[in-house]
Write a protein that holds these residues in place. Sequence first.
Motif, PDB file in Angstrom:
ATOM      1  N   LYS A   1       0.840  -1.208   0.000  1.00  0.00           N
ATOM      2  CA  LYS A   1       0.000   0.000   0.000  1.00  0.00           C
ATOM      3  C   LYS A   1       0.864   1.243   0.000  1.00  0.00           C
ATOM      4  CE  LYS A   1      -3.958   2.246   0.693  1.00  0.00           C
ATOM      5  NZ  LYS A   1      -3.457   3.628   0.699  1.00  0.00           N
ATOM      6  N   GLU A   2       1.931   1.238   0.789  1.00  0.00           N
ATOM      7  CA  GLU A   2       2.827   2.397   0.845  1.00  0.00           C
ATOM      8  C   GLU A   2       3.523   2.635  -0.487  1.00  0.00           C
ATOM      9  OE1 GLU A   2       5.386   1.430   4.060  1.00  0.00           O
ATOM     10  OE2 GLU A   2       3.998   2.128   5.618  1.00  0.00           O
ATOM     11  N   LYS A   3       3.738   1.563  -1.246  1.00  0.00           N
ATOM     12  CA  LYS A   3       4.404   1.679  -2.548  1.00  0.00           C
ATOM     13  C   LYS A   3       3.413   1.996  -3.673  1.00  0.00           C
ATOM     14  CE  LYS A   3       8.152  -1.519  -1.374  1.00  0.00           C
ATOM     15  NZ  LYS A   3       8.766  -2.840  -1.668  1.00  0.00           N
ATOM     16  N   GLY A   4       2.125   2.083  -3.360  1.00  0.00           N
ATOM     17  CA  GLY A   4       1.124   2.426  -4.361  1.00  0.00           C
ATOM     18  C   GLY A   4       0.568   1.251  -5.127  1.00  0.00           C
ATOM     19  N   ARG A   5       0.894   0.022  -4.717  1.00  0.00           N
ATOM     20  CA  ARG A   5       0.425  -1.157  -5.449  1.00  0.00           C
ATOM     21  C   ARG A   5      -0.967  -1.588  -5.017  1.00  0.00           C
ATOM     22  NH1 ARG A   5       4.085  -5.896  -4.707  1.00  0.00           N
ATOM     23  NH2 ARG A   5       2.657  -6.760  -6.257  1.00  0.00           N
ATOM     24  N   ILE A   6      -1.393  -1.195  -3.830  1.00  0.00           N
ATOM     25  CA  ILE A   6      -2.696  -1.561  -3.281  1.00  0.00           C
ATOM     26  C   ILE A   6      -3.547  -0.305  -3.182  1.00  0.00           C
ATOM     27  CG2 ILE A   6      -3.931  -2.511  -1.302  1.00  0.00           C
ATOM     28  CD1 ILE A   6      -2.367  -4.600  -2.735  1.00  0.00           C
ATOM     29  N   LYS A   7      -4.779  -0.376  -3.648  1.00  0.00           N
ATOM     30  CA  LYS A   7      -5.657   0.791  -3.620  1.00  0.00           C
ATOM     31  C   LYS A   7      -6.213   1.044  -2.226  1.00  0.00           C
ATOM     32  CE  LYS A   7      -9.503   2.898  -6.099  1.00  0.00           C
ATOM     33  NZ  LYS A   7     -10.505   2.728  -7.185  1.00  0.00           N
ATOM     34  N   ALA A   8      -6.668  -0.018  -1.545  1.00  0.00           N
ATOM     35  CA  ALA A   8      -7.261   0.180  -0.219  1.00  0.00           C
ATOM     36  C   ALA A   8      -7.202  -1.092   0.594  1.00  0.00           C
ATOM     37  CB  ALA A   8      -8.715   0.646  -0.354  1.00  0.00           C
ATOM     38  N   ILE A   9      -7.041  -0.923   1.919  1.00  0.00           N
ATOM     39  CA  ILE A   9      -7.118  -2.025   2.881  1.00  0.00           C
ATOM     40  C   ILE A   9      -8.169  -1.617   3.905  1.00  0.00           C
ATOM     41  CG2 ILE A   9      -5.872  -3.429   4.556  1.00  0.00           C
ATOM     42  CD1 ILE A   9      -3.275  -2.599   3.182  1.00  0.00           C
ATOM     43  N   LYS A  10      -9.248  -2.399   4.004  1.00  0.00           N
ATOM     44  CA  LYS A  10     -10.362  -2.022   4.866  1.00  0.00           C
ATOM     45  C   LYS A  10     -10.701  -3.145   5.853  1.00  0.00           C
ATOM     46  CE  LYS A  10     -12.345   0.653   1.044  1.00  0.00           C
ATOM     47  NZ  LYS A  10     -13.502   0.765   0.104  1.00  0.00           N
ATOM     48  N   PRO A  11     -10.295  -2.977   7.133  1.00  0.00           N
ATOM     49  CA  PRO A  11     -10.693  -3.968   8.146  1.00  0.00           C
ATOM     50  C   PRO A  11     -12.204  -3.902   8.344  1.00  0.00           C
ATOM     51  CG  PRO A  11      -8.872  -2.582   8.901  1.00  0.00           C
ATOM     52  CD  PRO A  11      -9.425  -1.940   7.672  1.00  0.00           C
ATOM     53  N   GLY A  12     -12.827  -5.045   8.494  1.00  0.00           N
ATOM     54  CA  GLY A  12     -14.277  -5.089   8.667  1.00  0.00           C
ATOM     55  C   GLY A  12     -14.695  -6.155   9.648  1.00  0.00           C
ATOM     56  N   GLN A  13     -15.997  -6.253   9.846  1.00  0.00           N
ATOM     57  CA  GLN A  13     -16.550  -7.202  10.803  1.00  0.00           C
ATOM     58  C   GLN A  13     -16.219  -8.640  10.441  1.00  0.00           C
ATOM     59  OE1 GLN A  13     -20.777  -6.867  11.221  1.00  0.00           O
ATOM     60  NE2 GLN A  13     -20.946  -8.550  12.681  1.00  0.00           N
ATOM     61  N   PHE A  14     -16.159  -8.923   9.136  1.00  0.00           N
ATOM     62  CA  PHE A  14     -15.943 -10.290   8.686  1.00  0.00           C
ATOM     63  C   PHE A  14     -14.538 -10.508   8.111  1.00  0.00           C
ATOM     64  CE2 PHE A  14     -20.493  -9.344   8.257  1.00  0.00           C
ATOM     65  CZ  PHE A  14     -21.000 -10.279   9.145  1.00  0.00           C
ATOM     66  N   GLY A  15     -13.613  -9.629   8.458  1.00  0.00           N
ATOM     67  CA  GLY A  15     -12.243  -9.790   7.977  1.00  0.00           C
ATOM     68  C   GLY A  15     -11.768  -8.557   7.231  1.00  0.00           C
ATOM     69  N   THR A  16     -10.601  -8.672   6.645  1.00  0.00           N
ATOM     70  CA  THR A  16      -9.983  -7.552   5.935  1.00  0.00           C
ATOM     71  C   THR A  16     -10.298  -7.613   4.447  1.00  0.00           C
ATOM     72  OG1 THR A  16      -8.162  -7.492   7.524  1.00  0.00           O
ATOM     73  CG2 THR A  16      -7.799  -6.396   5.411  1.00  0.00           C
ATOM     74  N   THR A  17     -10.769  -6.496   3.904  1.00  0.00           N
ATOM     75  CA  THR A  17     -11.037  -6.391   2.475  1.00  0.00           C
ATOM     76  C   THR A  17      -9.870  -5.685   1.798  1.00  0.00           C
ATOM     77  OG1 THR A  17     -13.424  -6.265   2.840  1.00  0.00           O
ATOM     78  CG2 THR A  17     -12.607  -5.505   0.704  1.00  0.00           C
ATOM     79  N   VAL A  18      -9.344  -6.292   0.754  1.00  0.00           N
ATOM     80  CA  VAL A  18      -8.221  -5.715   0.018  1.00  0.00           C
ATOM     81  C   VAL A  18      -8.689  -5.358  -1.388  1.00  0.00           C
ATOM     82  CG1 VAL A  18      -5.890  -6.095  -0.857  1.00  0.00           C
ATOM     83  CG2 VAL A  18      -6.588  -7.117   1.326  1.00  0.00           C
ATOM     84  N   GLU A  19      -8.488  -4.111  -1.782  1.00  0.00           N
ATOM     85  CA  GLU A  19      -8.893  -3.645  -3.119  1.00  0.00           C
ATOM     86  C   GLU A  19      -7.644  -3.363  -3.949  1.00  0.00           C
ATOM     87  OE1 GLU A  19     -11.675  -0.213  -5.258  1.00  0.00           O
ATOM     88  OE2 GLU A  19     -11.408  -0.230  -3.081  1.00  0.00           O
ATOM     89  N   LEU A  20      -7.506  -4.103  -5.051  1.00  0.00           N
ATOM     90  CA  LEU A  20      -6.380  -3.900  -5.959  1.00  0.00           C
ATOM     91  C   LEU A  20      -6.755  -2.909  -7.053  1.00  0.00           C
ATOM     92  CD1 LEU A  20      -5.253  -7.619  -6.486  1.00  0.00           C
ATOM     93  CD2 LEU A  20      -4.339  -5.971  -4.856  1.00  0.00           C
TER      94      LEU A  20
END
Length: 262
Positions: A186-205
């Motif tokens: 994410k820091e390098k710009g390769r990942i758009k978003a990391i969103k912790p949620g009730q049912f786990g972590t959502t990763v958006e590429l």
Amino acid sequence: MMAEESANEQKKLTGKEQRFVEEYCVDFNATRAARVAKYSERSATEIGYENLRKPHILNAIKVRLEELSLGAPETKKLISDIAKSDINEFYDIVEVEEPAQVEKPLIEIIYELEEEVAFEEEFAKRAELIDEALKSHLSQQQTRKLKILRLQMQLEREPLAIRLVPGPPIKKQVAELNMVKLVQAKEKGRIKAIKPGQFGTTVELYPADTALRDMAKIHGLFVEKTESTNINQNINFDISKLSEQEIQAYYKAIQKNINDYN
């Protein structure tokens, strides 16, 4: 002509334009950048495209990207990294132990409980338990004996009865999301978003084929071309300076020619 272009590039940004430049360099989304910069909500898409066609804004974006240490070579690598990105690379295969159950004949369970009762009685005598300690011990022994009685009655009704009891843990491999790798990407710009949620972590590429198209254009890394083929010739046509509406109309015209030819 060169003097005019130089003057345009040196033109000062308005407050909205400066905010647009800053926001565009976050995720290269011109529409979102226009909205955040407080342009008209209804015409944010059109304004975003128009801003990217203004030399002084493009120059400011280039400068901002250089400030962020993201020049043409880095952009090329980032495009390559994003194109190759796969969510699987952020998982680690680890070995874990999970509780297991095994079948055991009811008569063996009764025997083990009887052995436990005998052991606890001997322990109480050797330890010379008194008062509250002895009272608690006798209560636990009574619970064990009642459990034995219940199991004996069940065994009388089912001589071959078996029960599931805890067994040795079993080892298995599982995939675990590596948060360190994700945050670094994410820091390098390769990942758009990391969103912790009730049912786990959502990763958006980022979409591999479109995420950095505009940024690559800014650095002049490539020129979009399309080819139209007929019986006699191949035509290469530069569409990099067309609006989205003009590009769509152009593609429709090409498709019509192809369909007519077929």
